[in-house]
Design a protein around this motif. Sequence first.
Motif, mmCIF file in Angstrom:
data_model
loop_
_atom_site.group_PDB
_atom_site.id
_atom_site.type_symbol
_atom_site.label_atom_id
_atom_site.label_comp_id
_atom_site.label_asym_id
_atom_site.label_seq_id
_atom_site.Cartn_x
_atom_site.Cartn_y
_atom_site.Cartn_z
ATOM 1 N N MET A 160 30.718 28.916 50.082
ATOM 2 C CA MET A 160 31.802 29.203 51.009
ATOM 3 C C MET A 160 32.303 30.628 50.777
ATOM 4 O O MET A 160 31.838 31.327 49.876
ATOM 5 N N ASP A 161 33.233 31.064 51.577
ATOM 6 C CA ASP A 161 33.653 32.473 51.560
ATOM 7 C C ASP A 161 34.304 32.899 50.248
ATOM 8 O O ASP A 161 34.114 34.013 49.782
ATOM 9 N N TYR A 162 35.105 32.001 49.644
ATOM 10 C CA TYR A 162 35.853 32.358 48.446
ATOM 11 C C TYR A 162 35.647 31.288 47.376
ATOM 12 O O TYR A 162 35.472 30.103 47.686
ATOM 13 N N GLU A 173 35.862 26.057 45.785
ATOM 14 C CA GLU A 173 35.548 26.944 46.897
ATOM 15 C C GLU A 173 36.392 26.632 48.127
ATOM 16 O O GLU A 173 36.936 25.533 48.277
ATOM 17 N N GLY A 174 36.473 27.604 49.018
ATOM 18 C CA GLY A 174 37.187 27.424 50.273
ATOM 19 C C GLY A 174 36.944 28.598 51.195
ATOM 20 O O GLY A 174 36.450 29.646 50.771
ATOM 21 N N SER A 175 37.303 28.418 52.461
ATOM 22 C CA SER A 175 37.122 29.475 53.464
ATOM 23 C C SER A 175 38.416 29.876 54.145
ATOM 24 O O SER A 175 38.499 30.958 54.727
ATOM 25 N N ASP A 176 39.430 29.011 54.077
ATOM 26 C CA ASP A 176 40.670 29.266 54.803
ATOM 27 C C ASP A 176 41.723 29.908 53.903
ATOM 28 O O ASP A 176 42.078 29.365 52.855
ATOM 29 N N ILE A 177 42.222 31.064 54.329
ATOM 30 C CA ILE A 177 43.255 31.778 53.581
ATOM 31 C C ILE A 177 44.628 31.233 53.957
ATOM 32 O O ILE A 177 45.007 31.229 55.129
ATOM 33 N N ALA A 178 45.378 30.771 52.953
ATOM 34 C CA ALA A 178 46.708 30.227 53.195
ATOM 35 C C ALA A 178 47.784 31.299 53.120
ATOM 36 O O ALA A 178 48.806 31.209 53.801
ATOM 37 N N ASP A 179 47.556 32.321 52.291
ATOM 38 C CA ASP A 179 48.560 33.377 52.146
ATOM 39 C C ASP A 179 47.897 34.640 51.614
ATOM 40 O O ASP A 179 46.837 34.586 50.985
#
Length: 310
Positions: free
Chosen positions: A213-215, A231-237
């Motif tokens: 994933m992206d991050y 891992e994750g792709s969605d930026i929360a902040d």
Amino acid sequence: MMTPYGYEQFWVKAKLFLNRAMDPSTDRTEDEKQLWAALALELLAKAALCKVSPILVAEPTDDGSHALKAAGLIEGEPHFTTARASTIFKRCQRVFRPFSEEEATKIASGRNEYLHGAALGITGIPPHAWWPRFWAQANILLTAQGADISLLVGPERVDQVETYLAQNKKNIEHQLTSRIEAAKLSLARFREGRMSGSELAKWQAPQRWTPVMDYSASATCPACSGIGMLEGSDIADRRVTEYGGNEGDHFIGIIAEIDVSPEYFSCPTCRLVLDRFELIAETELGDECFTIEVDPEDLADWLEPEYGND
């Protein structure tokens, strides 16, 4: 000018379909009830997006005609098209966590197969398992639009829905426990030399333990306490911090950080994989977002003008 993508239209239609799905009448089969519920789920997803902005439910086109109509900027053409269910569910997953595109798509796929395929039933999942999975996703969409269960199905049916929601939580807890225990057992068997044949070959086979994933960030495995990858792709902040010398000195630079919502965890030591947000959320890994430092250039479009590339 009235937009064809009004929130109320989707909401009222979703309520109608859910009433049909939960009708205690024996005139409807279980398959038909699940069909109406599956249709209502897509409408609830559209309602949730539409409450943010009608443009979010418009079918993407090269000329942007549907988006322009959704925004109320053009009129005169009678045909309007909303985005496909798969697109709607993808958008909901990104903005309405922990909504699951995968779970919603399974529900929609069963509906499509029932309507257009040769199968006689809508799904092979028994009703006592299907309804908790359905309500887990529907309840997230209700919360996203500031509504509650009683507004959708009426106060007399709230207890029934709450029972399904409680059952789904138990199912997730059981899945997590079984995965963790299986990972512990496999690791112990490997370390003690009790694996043989195909089991050992599968364990020793080269596997990809690099981020997909992206991050990503390292995290302690809940099964073996080893170092795994979250891992994750969605930026929360996003945020930036200035650094430099003493007060009055010229600005030297910035540190840029992002908080990312966890979506996937894997451990190369015990081979534990948690591939759903709901599973991660049941562990300490899901208590909050993970933070990583990024190149300030990656946030150039978000930063204030004084942090630009001038």
